[in-house]
Design a protein around this motif. Structure first.
Motif, PDB file in Angstrom:
ATOM      1  N   THR A 122       0.762  -0.985   0.118  1.00 32.25           N
ATOM      2  CA  THR A 122       0.087   0.211   0.150  1.00 32.25           C
ATOM      3  C   THR A 122       0.856   1.287  -0.014  1.00 32.25           C
ATOM      4  O   THR A 122       0.819   2.049  -1.053  1.00 32.25           O
ATOM      5  N   THR A 123       1.770   1.515   0.995  1.00 26.99           N
ATOM      6  CA  THR A 123       2.547   2.447   1.002  1.00 26.99           C
ATOM      7  C   THR A 123       3.415   2.764  -0.140  1.00 26.99           C
ATOM      8  O   THR A 123       3.691   3.766  -0.526  1.00 26.99           O
ATOM      9  N   ALA A 155      -4.271   8.832  -4.668  1.00 29.89           N
ATOM     10  CA  ALA A 155      -3.854   7.254  -5.196  1.00 29.89           C
ATOM     11  C   ALA A 155      -4.818   6.404  -5.082  1.00 29.89           C
ATOM     12  O   ALA A 155      -5.146   5.340  -5.496  1.00 29.89           O
ATOM     13  N   THR A 156      -5.584   6.562  -3.659  1.00 29.96           N
ATOM     14  CA  THR A 156      -6.152   5.481  -3.074  1.00 29.96           C
ATOM     15  C   THR A 156      -5.680   3.929  -3.324  1.00 29.96           C
ATOM     16  O   THR A 156      -6.214   3.369  -4.145  1.00 29.96           O
ATOM     17  N   PRO A 157      -4.379   3.978  -2.546  1.00 32.98           N
ATOM     18  CA  PRO A 157      -4.013   2.526  -2.954  1.00 32.98           C
ATOM     19  C   PRO A 157      -4.795   1.289  -2.774  1.00 32.98           C
ATOM     20  O   PRO A 157      -4.593   0.168  -3.380  1.00 32.98           O
ATOM     21  N   VAL A 158      -5.780   1.439  -1.805  1.00 40.68           N
ATOM     22  CA  VAL A 158      -6.740   0.221  -1.693  1.00 40.68           C
ATOM     23  C   VAL A 158      -8.099   0.636  -2.278  1.00 40.68           C
ATOM     24  O   VAL A 158      -8.747   1.580  -1.879  1.00 40.68           O
ATOM     25  N   GLY A 195      -2.125  -0.224  -8.080  1.00 39.57           N
ATOM     26  CA  GLY A 195      -0.595  -0.601  -8.122  1.00 39.57           C
ATOM     27  C   GLY A 195       0.022  -0.277  -9.355  1.00 39.57           C
ATOM     28  O   GLY A 195      -0.556  -0.085 -10.471  1.00 39.57           O
ATOM     29  N   ILE A 196       1.238   0.400  -9.026  1.00 39.27           N
ATOM     30  CA  ILE A 196       2.191   0.549 -10.119  1.00 39.27           C
ATOM     31  C   ILE A 196       3.272  -0.649  -9.856  1.00 39.27           C
ATOM     32  O   ILE A 196       3.834  -0.784  -9.018  1.00 39.27           O
TER      33      ILE A 196
END
Ligand code: HEM
Length: 413
Positions: free
Chosen positions: A253-254, A294-297, A401-402
């Motif tokens: 996530t981070t 970004a809202t990673p989740v 994700g990237i």
């Protein structure tokens, strides 16, 4: 807004998740405007048949309400869209997929282990590791931003916190990639591969947990294995599942927040200048903005424990309800100009770490600290670093994700 009509939108179509972010955002804008709580078919998971479908919750207010009504919208029946086979969900589940009172008990034990003493120790570790990560790339001039910079800090910090030796960092990185890369052709292709990755992490955890139970060290594993709530300790199995949750959540996530932030700062040089001119003054709002941006989740799921209503839509007991954080974080009825990246955005009560309630991200403060320290190090030591190519995006409806992204900077000697 997308040209697609609201009836033509199918959130479970894997094709949608291979499209550019802007196209997906346009799809969610249509849902928010015309059918904020809508029904969708479920994708099949490997050999398991597709489930019954789910309600997609897209507006900020509804995500917020569901998240804060944990008795009506429960987590114990699963937090991913598909119902996983029992043997798998037991490995991945841990406390994120539990309800009170089991959840409160486990979270109580874990929170006790995040004492100020532990966090203070971790802060020094974060700074030291960020310095070393930049040392390792500083003379190169061109590197892959994700694998060589962004992924390194959360990986090393969480492994170090748990007491995993540096020689195992790379393996943990590969295993968490497999677990959260499901759906992307580059990662796990079969259920067996996914299970094998989870089993390997589980085994590592059990061995580490047993070792620290017998012979405590100054790490989180020892603190967790020895912590007591109402005279009870965590079992080795509970620790095994929690370990998987923590290393996966701490890693995947981070790193994406850091990668998206670097891309956003390259694309918005005015915002970069604003932050660089007053790093510590702007850092608190810049970090929140990147988690919103970004809202990673992308989502988590709940299940209705009784007949209810959400956003005007009747929901039946047993229905799956998916909270789309990515959409809530772009809700124009809640955020002023939500598609603008604004490092000084105030207020910014985004739902990137969850929308409140008992499961709110346990690692939020750790993540905020990691992002801040990484950018302090980058701004000071590689001030002209730029992203120089398109990001290779993870194909996933769950993790924004990237996978890889080239960058360049003036090498230091
Ligand atoms: C930018 C980075 C991060 C993001 C965007 C993020 C996001 C989230 C979200 C959306 C949830 C679910 C909240 C809910 O259901 O209400 C969550 C839960 C959780 N996160 Fe994070 N997270 C991040 C970093 C971390 C880190 C670094 C750790 C590890 C220390 C961590 C550990 C956890 C745990 C253990 C839970 C489950 C809490 C519970 O069920 O009580 N997260 N996170």
């Amino acid at each position: 807004m997308t040209d697609l009509s609201v009836d033509a939108i199918a959130l479970s179509d894997p094709e949608l998740w291979a499209r550019p972010d802007a196209e997906r955002e346009a799809v969610f804008a249509r849902l928010r405007a015309e059918r904020p709580v809508s029904w969708h078919a479920e994708p099949a998971f490997h050999q398991y048949p597709a489930g019954p479908g789910y309600w997609a919750v897209t507006r900020f207010d509804d995500v917020w309400r569901a998240s804060r009504s944990p008795e009506t919208f429960i987590s114990g029946k699963g937090v991913n869209i598909g119902d996983m086979p029992v043997e798998i969900s037991e490995f991945f589940g841990s406390m994120i997929a539990m309800d009170a009172p089991r959840h409160s008990k486990l979270r109580g034990i874990v929170q006790r282990a995040f004492t100020p003493r532990h966090i203070a120790k971790i802060e020094d570790v974060i700074s030291q590791k960020a310095t070393e990560i930049v040392d390792d790339v500083a003379t190169e001039g061109e590197v892959d931003f994700v694998t060589q910079i962004a992924a390194q800090l959360p990986l090393q910090v969480i492994c170090d916190m748990m007491g995993i030796p540096a020689s195992s960092y790379q393996r943990v990185f590969e295993l968490t990639n497999i677990i959260l890369g499901v759906g992307d052709p580059e990662f796990a292709q079969t259920l067996e591969e996914l299970m094998a990755a989870a089993m390997e992490l589980y085994q590592t955890a059990m061995e580490l947990g047993e070792a620290r139970l017998a012979d405590p060290a100054d790490d989180l594993t020892s603190a967790l294995m020895h912590a007591e709530v109402d005279g009870e300790r965590i079992t080795t199995q509970e620790f095994g599942s929690f370990f998987i949750l923590l290393v996966v959540a701490g890693n995947e996530t981070t790193r994406n927040a850091i990668s998206h932030e670097m891309k956003a700062l390259t694309d918005h040089p005015d915002q970069r200048r604003l932050w660089a001119d007053d790093f510590w003054g702007v850092a608190p709002t810049a970090v929140e903005e990147i988690v919103r941006w970004a809202t990673p989740v992308i989502h988590f799921r709940r299940t209705a424990s009784r007949d209810t209503e959400l956003g005007g839509q009747a929901i039946a007991e047993g229905d799956k309800v998916v909270l789309w954080y990515s959409s809530a974080n772009r809700d124009e009825s809640h955020f002023a100009d939500p598609h603008r990246f604004d490092v000084r955005r105030t207020p910014n009560d985004h739902v990137g770490f969850g929308a409140g309630g008992p499961h709110f991200c346990l690692g939020a403060n750790l993540a905020r600290r990691e992002i801040t320290v990484m950018f302090d190090e980058l701004f000071r030591r590689l001030p002209d670093l730029q992203i120089t190519g398109e990001p290779a995006m993870l194909q996933s409806a769950f993790i924004h994700g990237i996978k890889r992204m080239p960058c360049a900077f003036t090498p230091s000697r």
